[in-house]
Design an enzyme around this catalytic site. Structure first.
Site, short mmCIF file in Angstrom:
data_model
loop_
_atom_site.label_atom_id
_atom_site.label_comp_id
_atom_site.label_asym_id
_atom_site.label_seq_id
_atom_site.Cartn_x
_atom_site.Cartn_y
_atom_site.Cartn_z
N LYS A 85 -5.31 7.08 -13.25
CA LYS A 85 -4.86 7.03 -14.65
C LYS A 85 -4.62 5.59 -15.08
O LYS A 85 -4.94 5.20 -16.20
CB LYS A 85 -3.52 7.78 -14.82
CG LYS A 85 -3.64 9.28 -14.84
CD LYS A 85 -2.37 9.89 -15.39
CE LYS A 85 -1.15 9.58 -14.55
NZ LYS A 85 -0.96 10.42 -13.38
N TYR A 117 6.21 1.35 1.78
CA TYR A 117 5.47 2.47 2.38
C TYR A 117 5.50 3.69 1.46
O TYR A 117 4.62 4.54 1.49
CB TYR A 117 6.09 2.87 3.72
CG TYR A 117 5.74 1.93 4.86
CD1 TYR A 117 4.42 1.62 5.17
CD2 TYR A 117 6.75 1.37 5.64
CE1 TYR A 117 4.11 0.76 6.21
CE2 TYR A 117 6.45 0.52 6.68
CZ TYR A 117 5.12 0.21 6.97
OH TYR A 117 4.82 -0.63 7.99
N ILE A 136 7.60 19.50 -11.90
CA ILE A 136 8.84 19.80 -12.64
C ILE A 136 9.37 18.55 -13.33
O ILE A 136 9.76 18.57 -14.49
CB ILE A 136 9.90 20.39 -11.68
CG1 ILE A 136 9.47 21.81 -11.29
CG2 ILE A 136 11.29 20.40 -12.33
CD1 ILE A 136 10.33 22.46 -10.25
N THR A 171 -15.74 23.09 -12.39
CA THR A 171 -14.92 22.75 -13.57
C THR A 171 -13.61 23.55 -13.61
O THR A 171 -12.75 23.27 -14.43
CB THR A 171 -15.67 23.04 -14.90
OG1 THR A 171 -15.89 24.45 -14.99
CG2 THR A 171 -16.98 22.29 -14.98
N THR A 178 -10.21 21.85 -13.68
CA THR A 178 -9.97 21.19 -14.97
C THR A 178 -9.51 22.22 -16.01
O THR A 178 -8.55 21.99 -16.75
CB THR A 178 -11.25 20.48 -15.46
OG1 THR A 178 -11.55 19.44 -14.52
CG2 THR A 178 -11.09 19.89 -16.84
N GLN A 179 -10.17 23.36 -16.02
CA GLN A 179 -9.77 24.41 -16.97
C GLN A 179 -8.31 24.81 -16.76
O GLN A 179 -7.53 24.94 -17.69
CB GLN A 179 -10.65 25.65 -16.81
CG GLN A 179 -12.12 25.42 -17.13
CD GLN A 179 -12.93 26.69 -16.84
OE1 GLN A 179 -12.48 27.80 -17.07
NE2 GLN A 179 -14.13 26.50 -16.31
N CYS A 214 6.36 -16.54 -0.48
CA CYS A 214 7.76 -16.12 -0.42
C CYS A 214 8.25 -16.09 1.02
O CYS A 214 8.47 -17.15 1.60
CB CYS A 214 7.95 -14.80 -1.16
SG CYS A 214 9.64 -14.64 -1.76
N MET A 257 6.31 -18.43 3.05
CA MET A 257 6.69 -19.83 2.90
C MET A 257 7.94 -20.10 3.72
O MET A 257 8.05 -21.12 4.41
CB MET A 257 6.92 -20.14 1.42
CG MET A 257 7.49 -21.48 1.09
SD MET A 257 9.32 -21.44 1.05
CE MET A 257 9.66 -22.86 0.02
N GLU A 302 18.87 -14.65 6.76
CA GLU A 302 18.52 -13.25 6.53
C GLU A 302 18.33 -12.52 7.86
O GLU A 302 18.59 -11.34 7.97
CB GLU A 302 17.22 -13.16 5.69
CG GLU A 302 16.79 -11.72 5.41
CD GLU A 302 15.54 -11.60 4.54
OE1 GLU A 302 14.93 -12.63 4.18
OE2 GLU A 302 15.17 -10.45 4.22
N HIS A 312 5.70 -15.92 -6.39
CA HIS A 312 4.59 -15.00 -6.11
C HIS A 312 3.43 -15.28 -7.07
O HIS A 312 3.37 -14.67 -8.15
CB HIS A 312 5.05 -13.55 -6.32
CG HIS A 312 6.04 -13.09 -5.30
ND1 HIS A 312 5.68 -12.32 -4.22
CD2 HIS A 312 7.36 -13.33 -5.18
CE1 HIS A 312 6.77 -12.07 -3.49
NE2 HIS A 312 7.79 -12.67 -4.05
N GLU A 354 0.54 -14.23 -6.89
CA GLU A 354 -0.33 -13.05 -7.02
C GLU A 354 -0.01 -12.22 -8.27
O GLU A 354 -0.86 -11.50 -8.77
CB GLU A 354 -0.26 -12.17 -5.76
CG GLU A 354 1.04 -11.40 -5.52
CD GLU A 354 2.12 -12.19 -4.80
OE1 GLU A 354 2.07 -13.44 -4.85
OE2 GLU A 354 3.03 -11.58 -4.21
N1 GLN Z 1 13.27 -11.78 2.16
C1 GLN Z 1 13.08 -13.05 1.54
C2 GLN Z 1 14.11 -13.31 0.46
O1 GLN Z 1 14.75 -12.42 -0.02
C3 GLN Z 1 11.68 -13.16 0.97
C4 GLN Z 1 11.42 -12.21 -0.17
C5 GLN Z 1 9.94 -12.02 -0.47
O2 GLN Z 1 9.08 -12.33 0.34
N2 GLN Z 1 9.64 -11.47 -1.63
O3 GLN Z 1 14.31 -14.43 0.09
#
Ligand code: GLN
Length: 540
Positions: free
Chosen positions: A19, A56, A151, A190, A193-194, A383, A386, A407, A509, A511
């Site tokens: 979609k 996931y 639902i 079909t 779809t119907q 992120c 890096m 972390e 990011h 991307e």
């Molecule tokens: N876990 C790391 C942070 O919170 C990197 C986060 C990420 O890669 N989007 O800074």
């Protein structure tokens, strides 16, 4: 624009029919006819947003300019349209209920019983019209997540039913279904779809256009049959055949006349053809690569490709820009260790270390980065990728034994990556990261500057941790340049190695901003460097 038209896209028979891509393709066709279009996704789950969902479960969490954590379909919308989306473009049941309950607590409904109809449906309708009311769009396309019959989709279908009556002549409903091929019978069927359309009709909604996802071409007879049973003219039965790439779909929809059909229903002129010259050029490059390279994508969610959707698509854009096919080798970071890193990464022309959260797979990422640094293989860290590059450099080049991010090890002797100051007082998980677009100043003479060719850039973020500025001096004495800095908070946004052909890490990011019309320059350059690397290694 008072004249904003609303297009609703529902799905039936099965999920994952595309979609999002149909919506984005239709939007692209309307945009190429000169209209301004935006696309919205309504998600029937109860989470406030997908920010707290495990990749996931839900694939990538896509981040908008204004810092909304959203469904990955918004990534497709931006990649196809090259226009930014915002918080208003993604609405979940959680958000709808939260705002209705907030209103109830404030006393806004005093005296009335708060119910699904009209209170929840009114909230949904107002979220749909919010985009139209900005006055910026000729068309708002609203994609309803889930499948008709679920639902949790019921209030959304009901809201569309009501809106359609309130805005008679301004709405079109498109229903996407599956027309399965039964191999044993050698036939397309079909009936599903119907049934799906009947279910929609039971809920009071008659589709105007039916888009049929299929693996085999549909005959005119089949279209007529669907037309007869589902109350739509044969021209409104649109075939959506499986395609080689999602980027083929706008052209396939053009051939099928989906845009024309929509315009007819809304009494808008439909003559002429949309101008898709740039899109065609992109497809031409995509389909006729002059070379092929392999790049490793090192991450912990590699079993589910949707977890890295925007990165994968960014490589498609950057590959086409370099006239090369980028083959991705998905490497499970948890499995990488010093004994097998060569075996797992040998032969690739570039290594991308992916974003992520939590300790699992981090040591493998660090090992992959060491391999890229020592073997002078083009490297791109995003992120967490890096941050891992910072840790690797601290440990293996600067000799800071045990360096880590807090972390993962709160008691590390060298917290080279640490929680950002303003994160320290935050306890909740939802929507509390550093999110969305922030400026970054680039240092002249660096690789980052060379790529962007400007002093200040803006990129999107999603993180809590950050390069620890106490280590700036130590790093700069080494071979690492801190080439991009947030001018307001002095946060390190880009790192790079001076004596390495291409070793760049970004806290943001990139991307999220790569589109067909504007492939991201960091990806384009990384692929270019990987091509160069491959050419050089061929000489030996
Ligand atoms: N876990 C790391 C942070 O919170 C990197 C986060 C990420 O890669 N989007 O800074």
């Amino acid at each position: 624009m008072d004249n904003t038209k609303y297009i609703f896209v529902t799905g039936g028979v099965a999920s994952s029919l595309g979609k999002g891509i149909i919506s984005a393709s239709l939007a692209r066709l309307l945009q190429a006819r000169g209209y301004s279009v935006t696309i919205q996704k309504l998600d029937p789950y109860i989470n406030i947003d997908p920010g707290t969902l495990n990749p996931y479960e839900h694939g990538e969490c896509y981040v908008t300019e204004d810092g909304a954590e959203t469904d990955l379909d918004l990534g497709h919308y931006e990649r196809f349209l090259n226009t930014p989306t915002s918080q208003a473009n993604n609405v979940t049941t959680g958000r709808v209920y939260q705002s209705v309950i907030d209103k109830e607590r404030r006393g806004d409904f005093l005296g009335t019983t708060v119910q699904v109809i009209p209170h929840i449906t009114d909230e949904i309708k107002s979220r749909i019209r919010l985009l139209g009311n900005t006055g910026k769009y000729d068309f708002v396309i609203t994609e309803i997540g889930g499948t008709v019959g679920d639902i949790e989709s019921l209030p959304y279908v009901e809201a569309v039913r009501q809106l359609r009556w309130e805005m008679l002549g301004y709405c079109v409903v498109i229903h996407l279904t599956l027309v399965p091929y039964l191999a044993a019978a050698g036939e397309l069927k079909t009936k599903p779809t119907q049934h799906s359309v009947k279910l929609l009709q039971e809920q009071g909604l008659q589709p105007d256009i039916i888009v049929c996802r299929t693996s085999h071409h549909m005959s005119q007879g089949m279209r007529n049959k669907i037309s007869l049973f589902c109350n739509v003219p044969p021209t409104s039965v649109i075939e959506s055949i499986d395609a080689q790439t999602i980027y083929d779909i706008p052209f396939l929809m053009l051939e099928e006349g989906l845009d024309r059909e929509v315009l007819h229903k809304l009494n808008l002129p439909a003559e002429g053809t949309p101008d898709l010259t740039d899109w065609a050029r992109f497809l031409e490059n995509l389909k006729n690569p002059e070379r092929q390279i392999e790049i490793a994508l090192v991450g912990k969610y590699v079993e589910l490709k949707d977890a890295y959707k925007s990165i994968i698509e960014s490589f498609v854009h950057a590959g086409a820009a370099n006239k090369c096919k980028v083959q991705l080798r998905f490497v499970q970071s948890e499995a990488v260790a010093s004994e097998n890193v060569h075996e797992m990464l040998s032969g690739v022309s570039g290594i991308l270390v992916a974003p992520g959260f939590g300790r699992r797979g981090v040591e493998g990422k660090i090992e992959a980065i060491r391999y890229a640094r020592e073997n002078k293989i083009p490297f791109f860290g995003i992120c967490l990728g890096m941050q891992c590059a910072v840790i690797e450099f601290a440990r293996n080049v600067l000799g800071f034994t045990g360096a880590c991010s807090t972390e993962f090890i709160s008691e590390t002797p060298h917290p080279v990556v640490d929680l950002m100051e303003d994160q320290k007082k935050i306890s909740g998980m939802g929507g509390t990261m550093r999110l969305g677009a922030y400026p970054c100043q680039l240092k002249k003479g660096t690789k980052a500057y060379e790529v962007y060719q400007k002093d200040t850039i803006s990129e999107r973020h999603r993180h809590r941790y950050e390069f620890n500025n106490k280590y700036i001096e130590a790093f700069e004495k080494g071979d690492m340049a801190l080439s991009g800095i947030n001018p307001n908070e002095n946060l390190v946004e880009i790192i790079e190695l001076k004596n390495h052909p291409w070793f760049v890490g970004a806290q943001f990011h990139p991307e999220y901003k790569s589109t067909v019309a504007n492939p991201h320059p960091l990806f384009v350059r990384f692929v270019g460097e990987a091509l160069k690397y491959e050419k050089n290694t061929e000489l030996f």
